[in-house]
Design a protein around this motif. Structure first.
Motif, short mmCIF file in Angstrom:
data_model
loop_
_atom_site.label_atom_id
_atom_site.label_comp_id
_atom_site.label_asym_id
_atom_site.label_seq_id
_atom_site.Cartn_x
_atom_site.Cartn_y
_atom_site.Cartn_z
N ALA A 1 0.86 -1.19 0.00
CA ALA A 1 0.00 0.00 0.00
C ALA A 1 0.89 1.24 0.00
O ALA A 1 1.87 1.30 0.75
N ARG A 2 0.56 2.21 -0.86
CA ARG A 2 1.28 3.47 -0.91
C ARG A 2 0.27 4.61 -0.72
O ARG A 2 -0.68 4.73 -1.51
N TYR A 3 0.51 5.40 0.31
CA TYR A 3 -0.37 6.52 0.61
C TYR A 3 0.40 7.82 0.41
O TYR A 3 1.52 7.96 0.91
N THR A 4 -0.21 8.74 -0.33
CA THR A 4 0.35 10.07 -0.50
C THR A 4 -0.68 11.05 0.04
O THR A 4 -1.83 11.08 -0.43
N ALA A 5 -0.29 11.82 1.04
CA ALA A 5 -1.21 12.76 1.68
C ALA A 5 -1.53 13.91 0.73
O ALA A 5 -0.67 14.36 -0.03
N TYR B 1 -8.91 0.52 6.51
CA TYR B 1 -9.53 0.91 7.78
C TYR B 1 -8.45 1.28 8.79
O TYR B 1 -7.34 0.74 8.78
N PRO B 2 -8.76 2.24 9.69
CA PRO B 2 -7.77 2.69 10.67
C PRO B 2 -7.57 1.68 11.81
O PRO B 2 -8.49 0.95 12.18
N GLU B 3 -6.37 1.66 12.32
CA GLU B 3 -6.00 0.76 13.43
C GLU B 3 -6.86 1.01 14.66
O GLU B 3 -7.17 0.09 15.40
N ASN B 4 -7.26 2.25 14.88
CA ASN B 4 -8.04 2.58 16.09
C ASN B 4 -9.54 2.58 15.82
O ASN B 4 -10.26 3.46 16.26
N SER B 5 -10.02 1.57 15.10
CA SER B 5 -11.45 1.46 14.79
C SER B 5 -12.00 0.13 15.30
O SER B 5 -11.25 -0.79 15.61
N SER B 6 -13.32 0.05 15.36
CA SER B 6 -13.95 -1.21 15.77
C SER B 6 -13.66 -2.31 14.76
O SER B 6 -13.55 -3.49 15.13
N TRP C 1 -3.06 2.52 9.33
CA TRP C 1 -4.22 1.97 8.65
C TRP C 1 -3.84 0.61 8.09
O TRP C 1 -2.67 0.35 7.79
N HIS C 2 -4.83 -0.27 7.95
CA HIS C 2 -4.64 -1.59 7.35
C HIS C 2 -5.46 -1.69 6.07
O HIS C 2 -6.46 -0.99 5.91
N VAL C 3 -5.03 -2.59 5.19
CA VAL C 3 -5.79 -2.87 3.98
C VAL C 3 -6.20 -4.34 4.01
O VAL C 3 -5.34 -5.23 4.10
N ALA C 4 -7.50 -4.58 3.99
CA ALA C 4 -8.04 -5.94 3.92
C ALA C 4 -8.31 -6.28 2.46
O ALA C 4 -8.70 -5.41 1.68
N VAL C 5 -8.07 -7.55 2.10
CA VAL C 5 -8.26 -7.99 0.72
C VAL C 5 -9.05 -9.29 0.70
O VAL C 5 -8.75 -10.22 1.46
N LEU C 6 -10.05 -9.35 -0.16
CA LEU C 6 -10.80 -10.57 -0.40
C LEU C 6 -10.62 -10.93 -1.87
O LEU C 6 -11.05 -10.19 -2.75
N ASP D 1 -0.16 -2.34 5.21
CA ASP D 1 -0.39 -1.21 6.12
C ASP D 1 0.13 0.07 5.49
O ASP D 1 1.01 0.04 4.62
N PHE D 2 -0.40 1.19 5.95
CA PHE D 2 0.14 2.51 5.58
C PHE D 2 -0.18 3.46 6.72
O PHE D 2 -0.99 3.15 7.60
N THR D 3 0.50 4.59 6.73
CA THR D 3 0.33 5.56 7.80
C THR D 3 -0.22 6.87 7.25
O THR D 3 0.28 7.38 6.25
#
Length: 153
Positions: free
Chosen positions: A40-44, A73-78, A128-133, A149-151
């Motif tokens: 995962a690559r995140y660019t703000a 989805y964020p790490e600090n989520s349900s 943040w995490h990325v889930a894949v199905l 993961d990405f931040t």
């Protein structure tokens, strides 16, 4: 033991071995898709340009790749505490997959990230995490709730 009995026992062993080999090959075709090289690559976003989230993964499926869905989805989520399920992935977005070799596809998901000051304040930062199905043409599937993961800062 007579030569006829020995030959029959030998022939029976060959038939059993061939049958076991055929079963193993048939079973190998029923394996669920395998994920590899997930990134995962995140660019703000900034004032002068949009940002983006790009996720890529390689999917191997002997019957072919039917679909790949992505959910960040964020790490600090349900969702992080319970881990995403296949049911959660029903509302996820689809990646675009292109063949990349025998029984494999390179799947990519890209989404632009635009943010106003209000968006930036409301969006959770941090890990943040990325889930894949991944679902194969034969209906088998693999769910990786933390494929990459990405931040977000």
């Amino acid at each position: 033991m007579s030569p006829r009995v020995t030959l029959s026992v030998f022939a029976g062993a060959v038939v059993l071995a061939a049958g076991a080999g055929a079963f193993a090959l048939a079973h190998a075709d029923e394996q669920p898709p395998a994920l590899g090289d997930s990134v995962a690559r995140y660019t703000a976003p900034r004032v002068d340009r949009d940002g983006s989230l790009t996720f890529t993964t390689d999917v191997a499926a002997s019957s072919g790749v039917e679909s790949v869905t992505i959910l960040a989805y964020p790490e600090n989520s349900s969702l992080a505490r319970q881990k995403p399920t296949a049911k959660d992935m029903a509302a996820a977005e689809s990646a675009t997959c292109e063949p990349s070799g025998h029984d494999t596809a390179r799947c990519t998901y890209t989404v632009p990230v635009t943010a106003t000051a209000t968006d930036a304040d409301a969006s959770p930062g941090g890990l943040w995490h990325v889930a894949v199905l991944a679902t194969a043409d034969d209906g088998s599937s693999t769910l990786d709730p933390e494929a990459a993961d990405f931040t977000v800062q």
